[in-house]
Enzyme design. Structure first.
Site, short mmCIF file in Angstrom:
data_model
loop_
_atom_site.label_atom_id
_atom_site.label_comp_id
_atom_site.label_asym_id
_atom_site.label_seq_id
_atom_site.Cartn_x
_atom_site.Cartn_y
_atom_site.Cartn_z
CG HIS A 35 2.47 -1.44 -4.07
ND1 HIS A 35 2.93 -0.97 -2.86
CD2 HIS A 35 3.57 -1.80 -4.76
CE1 HIS A 35 4.24 -1.07 -2.81
NE2 HIS A 35 4.66 -1.55 -3.96
N GLY A 37 1.69 0.26 -0.48
CA GLY A 37 2.95 0.66 0.15
C GLY A 37 3.37 2.06 -0.28
CG HIS A 38 4.47 2.92 -4.36
ND1 HIS A 38 4.09 1.82 -5.10
CD2 HIS A 38 5.81 3.04 -4.53
CE1 HIS A 38 5.14 1.30 -5.69
NE2 HIS A 38 6.20 2.01 -5.37
CD GLN A 62 16.05 2.06 -10.27
OE1 GLN A 62 16.03 3.29 -10.22
NE2 GLN A 62 15.48 1.30 -9.34
NE ARG A 149 13.11 0.56 8.46
CZ ARG A 149 12.87 0.29 9.73
NH1 ARG A 149 12.14 1.10 10.45
NH2 ARG A 149 13.37 -0.81 10.28
CG ASP A 151 13.30 -1.22 -2.17
OD1 ASP A 151 13.62 -2.23 -2.78
OD2 ASP A 151 12.16 -0.70 -2.28
O1 PAF Z 1 12.41 2.41 -5.13
C1 PAF Z 1 12.17 2.79 -6.28
O2 PAF Z 1 11.02 2.76 -6.73
C2 PAF Z 1 13.29 3.31 -7.16
O3 PAF Z 1 14.46 2.61 -6.94
C3 PAF Z 1 13.53 4.83 -7.02
C4 PAF Z 1 13.97 5.21 -5.62
C5 PAF Z 1 12.24 5.58 -7.36
C6 PAF Z 1 14.62 5.29 -7.99
O4 PAF Z 1 14.29 5.00 -9.31
#
Ligand code: PAF
Length: 300
Positions: A35, A37-38, A62, A149, A151
């Protein structure tokens, strides 16, 4: 559209060629479903380097057993187009079996920073994040790596991990990107129904109100938390935490504390089945906007 690189050897060959041309590498690790943000992270990486690599990998380690790994949004062709538009030069899209070879036993655990806040509600989550990011840093080598940020705890964990494991990586945190009504952009926003999306606005509004109270001079943790928690509890299906924590250690402050300086106000709550997180550093970040409705309905 970018041609995706699927193997570590193709990635190494490409990066070696770019380094031989003297091009510093920028790196944006993602799980795809990109999106705005990325794409801001890609632009930030571009400002700090002149060859930008994006990784797209939904990292199984994760996610907890009852979390959304299998239904996590995936859109590789769309992601590759967006990466190219934002100025990325290459996309690394490995397979699970390449990142976690048969018999893999090694996990990276970043001690105390992984325990509070989301760590208390998602056991093993930050081990999974630190492990996969360590693998990426090992593959990519010297670079500037940009993380959002939103996360905040993840950013702190990765900064610590990069220092402790001596990775030649500069970790950069980029401010949270929001829709015009304040909702932080997240791939998981795509799960929200229109009604849930409206309810989700309680989260940035709680952050906004607390940031305004802090700006007016309120420093009592109990008072700041009470207003924020009331707002979130009134809208959320369930609340994991509304916490004020030390920005360096992430340890939550006791409600009797009078804040000595900037502090992290962090929220994790479920709206319907969707777990959302957001934060603001009181005394440092601008309060999230609260007024307008989103122009585009963009959410993913
Ligand atoms: O923030 C994310 O999208 C994920 O936690 C990451 C840093 C790509 C690790 O899988």
């Amino acid at each position: 559209m970018l041609e995706p690189l699927h193997t570590a050897s193709a990635l190494s060959a490409l990066l070696a060629a770019r380094r031989a041309e003297g091009r510093p590498i920028g790196f944006v690790p993602t799980m795809g479903a990109l999106h705005r943000g990325h794409l801001e992270l890609v632009r930030e990486a571009r400002r700090r380097s002149n060859f930008v690599l994006v990784s797209i990998f939904v990292n199984p380690t994760q996610f907890g057993p009852n979390e959304d790994f299998t239904r996590y949004p995936r859109d590789l062709p769309g992601d590759l187009l967006k990466c190219a538009d934002a100025g990325a030069d290459a996309a690394f899209v490995p397979e699970v079996a390449d990142m976690y070879p048969d018999g893999a036993e090694t996990r990276v655990t970043v001690g105390r920073l992984s325990s509070p806040l989301c760590g208390a509600y998602r056991p093993g989550h930050f081990d999974g994040v630190a492990t996969v990011v360590a693998k990426f840093f090992a593959l990519v080598g010297p670079c500037v790596a940009v993380f959002g940020r939103k996360d905040y705890q993840q950013l702190r964990v990765i900064e610590r991990m990069a220092i402790d494991l001596l990775f030649p990586v500069t970790v950069v945190g980029h401010p949270t990107v929001r829709d015009s009504d304040g909702l932080a952009l997240s791939s998981r926003n795509a799960y929200l129904s229109p009604e849930e999306r409206l309810r989700a606005l309680a989260i940035p509004r709680a952050l906004h109100d607390a940031a305004q109270a802090y700006a007016r001079g309120e420093r009592n943790v109990g008072v700041l938390l009470q207003g924020a928690a009331r707002r979130v509890e009134g809208a959320a299906t369930s609340v994991d935490y509304v916490s004020l924590a030390d920005t360096a250690t992430l340890e939550p402050f006791d409600t009797a504390t009078v804040l000595p300086g900037p502090a992290l106000l962090a929220i994790a709550a479920r709206i319907g089945h969707t777990r959302l997180i957001d934060n603001v550093v009181l005394g440092q970040d601008a309060p999230p906007p609260v007024e307008e409705a989103p122009a585009s309905g963009e959410g993913g």
